[in-house]
Write a protein that holds these residues in place. Sequence first.
Motif, short mmCIF file in Angstrom:
data_model
loop_
_atom_site.label_atom_id
_atom_site.label_comp_id
_atom_site.label_asym_id
_atom_site.label_seq_id
_atom_site.Cartn_x
_atom_site.Cartn_y
_atom_site.Cartn_z
N GLY A 67 0.67 -1.17 -0.05
CA GLY A 67 -0.09 -0.12 -0.17
C GLY A 67 0.72 1.21 -0.10
O GLY A 67 0.26 2.39 0.07
N THR A 104 0.05 3.70 -3.45
CA THR A 104 -1.12 4.45 -3.67
C THR A 104 -1.47 5.08 -2.30
O THR A 104 -2.65 5.70 -2.26
CB THR A 104 -2.35 3.55 -3.91
OG1 THR A 104 -2.42 2.48 -3.06
CG2 THR A 104 -2.08 3.13 -5.43
N LYS A 120 -2.74 3.84 0.64
CA LYS A 120 -4.16 3.62 0.89
C LYS A 120 -3.92 3.64 2.59
O LYS A 120 -3.06 3.16 3.15
CB LYS A 120 -4.58 2.32 0.52
CG LYS A 120 -3.43 1.13 0.94
CD LYS A 120 -4.09 -0.16 0.24
CE LYS A 120 -3.30 -1.28 0.60
NZ LYS A 120 -3.67 -2.55 -0.03
N MET A 141 -5.05 -5.92 -2.79
CA MET A 141 -5.36 -5.11 -3.71
C MET A 141 -6.60 -4.95 -4.30
O MET A 141 -7.44 -5.86 -4.63
CB MET A 141 -4.40 -5.25 -4.90
CG MET A 141 -4.67 -4.11 -6.17
SD MET A 141 -3.49 -4.65 -7.59
CE MET A 141 -1.97 -3.80 -6.90
N GLU A 159 -7.64 0.02 -6.91
CA GLU A 159 -5.97 -0.10 -7.07
C GLU A 159 -5.55 -0.97 -7.97
O GLU A 159 -4.55 -0.75 -8.93
CB GLU A 159 -5.58 -0.79 -5.57
CG GLU A 159 -5.86 0.32 -4.46
CD GLU A 159 -5.40 -0.37 -3.16
OE1 GLU A 159 -5.25 0.23 -2.07
OE2 GLU A 159 -5.61 -1.58 -3.19
N TRP A 216 -5.48 1.61 -11.31
CA TRP A 216 -4.32 2.34 -11.18
C TRP A 216 -3.19 1.62 -11.64
O TRP A 216 -2.29 2.00 -12.35
CB TRP A 216 -4.10 2.83 -9.87
CG TRP A 216 -4.91 3.99 -9.65
CD1 TRP A 216 -6.35 4.43 -9.85
CD2 TRP A 216 -4.33 5.33 -9.08
NE1 TRP A 216 -6.75 5.40 -9.38
CE2 TRP A 216 -5.70 6.15 -9.00
CE3 TRP A 216 -3.22 5.79 -8.55
CZ2 TRP A 216 -5.65 7.73 -8.62
CZ3 TRP A 216 -3.18 7.04 -8.16
CH2 TRP A 216 -4.46 8.08 -8.24
N TYR A 222 4.16 6.45 -10.28
CA TYR A 222 3.72 5.25 -9.55
C TYR A 222 4.71 4.31 -9.26
O TYR A 222 5.00 3.75 -8.27
CB TYR A 222 2.53 4.63 -10.48
CG TYR A 222 1.89 3.55 -9.67
CD1 TYR A 222 0.71 3.39 -9.22
CD2 TYR A 222 2.46 2.19 -9.99
CE1 TYR A 222 -0.01 2.38 -8.79
CE2 TYR A 222 1.70 1.19 -9.68
CZ TYR A 222 0.59 1.19 -8.94
OH TYR A 222 -0.07 0.25 -8.66
#
Length: 548
Positions: free
Chosen positions: A374, A377, A379, A387, A391, A394, A410
Amino acid sequence: SHFSIFLGKIYNLLKVMEEVKPVPNVKTKLDELFLHWLAKKQTQDFLKTELKRVILKADLSHATSEEPSSSPNIEETRHSTPSPPPIAQSPKSSKKNRKSPLALKSIKRQVENEGNIVNAAVHDSSSKPRRLISGSSKDIPQFYFPHGKPEAAETKERLLKDAQKKFKSFPKGEVPKSEFGALVKACGLPLYWKVPLFKACCGDAEKITYSQFKKTWNRICHHHHDEESKFVCILTGPTSGRNYLVEDDFVGLVQDVLETHPGLAFLSTAPEFHARYVETVIARIFYSVSRNWRGQISLNELRKSKLLQVIRELECEPDINLETNFFSYQHFYVLYCKFWELDTDHDLVLDMGDLSSYADQSLPLSIVSRLMSGVVTSKESAKDGVMTYKEFIWFLLAEEDKTTPRSIEYWFRCLDTDGDGKLSLYELETFYLEVLKKMIDSGIEGLPTEDSICQVLDMVNPSQPNVITLTDLKSCKMAPVFLNTFINIEKYLEYEQREPTSNSSSSEEPQPTDWEKYASEQYELLVAEEEQDQSSDDSLEPELASLT
């Protein structure tokens, strides 16, 4: 005076700093120390005190040396320093104290103005608001409009008149929610603003009156003037006070597109996919438009994107698949089918085993582990080790198109294990060793670690030796090749084993992106597989019927 001596010392110090050219670091350090000293409160107080004392002394000495003249020269008076008119002197007053209270007030005002100039010129390290010279801002016209330049009053009045005419055409002057789109179009607004605007005017009611519309629209236009600012205000609510968008703000708009766009009419018979389509579109909007990792879209980010242009053009394009930025059904179909294939237990989350099987296990386990943690992103609510579908959207967008700024960010966050904003040789070597091991296990001879690291460093040409920053990677045209070296073994080998070609596209027409190419190819494959499965099921029906 002491102040003149002090200024002379500063001047000599600056001359010495200019002469120190052979060692630029010394001059830079002296500049830094001087600015640091100048920013201190004690220094500023000292300079203000000295400046006031010099000005006060100069004015007093000028006043005492001035002799009254019975016929003053008009030309000299015009060019001399302004002073208050003379007043009658008392017989008991001495020659040294001839300065009047008005004159002292004038000097005080002059000293305060000089102090204001010092405040404006000297940078205060404590970030306190600096005083400006009184009245100076009145002469400067406003040039910054954070919510857009105010439009003419006639424009708003014309829109309200058009709206009022439309309201009068309905019984009792009340427009039902289903007919609100016609009113929005009559006002010249984008059609798919209708659901958020209706909700902003009257909440969950089924009908709206002209007074409700006028009150809300006046409140919106009072502070928000351009299209982007009005859009944010409508989606967040006129009374929310929020100047950014979150994911929930888009649900009503995207749901309205799903239910009313002619290109999505076939989905009316498959309501189980409605929530997934809405989630996919919103995830793509935030992936492309937002430039932060907080799940927000600011007003400036919205202005730099083409989201509002796409929403406006949706009403004119009957084929939803031609809109490839956010709303394409074919792209949704590919994203959801890829997720469904990996989600073997169909619990709508992927574990480490599910994701590691992506693209025939072409992702190194260290990359899969980073994605599951995580950290990429950011999260907060979701538990680690899985995931979610959002997600995964992405991930797939970033994996299949590594040319966009968002995808580079990313994967940079994924490779930057210590989070210092730099990719060190140790981090690159750690990821490449697993790639090299996989190639050796597959019987493929790969480049030694040192040679591969040197190759990617030459490829990126970083500004600092042996360290790669995000800026270096974004300015490198070979960023996809660099990233695939550590992330995707299949794509890395595909690049290494490619045949050199001179296929340079010189067409002026816009070329499809890597993601659009991938989505188009995968959609055709998925449709062909589904048709083949359907034909095989049809061929089995007679045999099953004979057995029964």
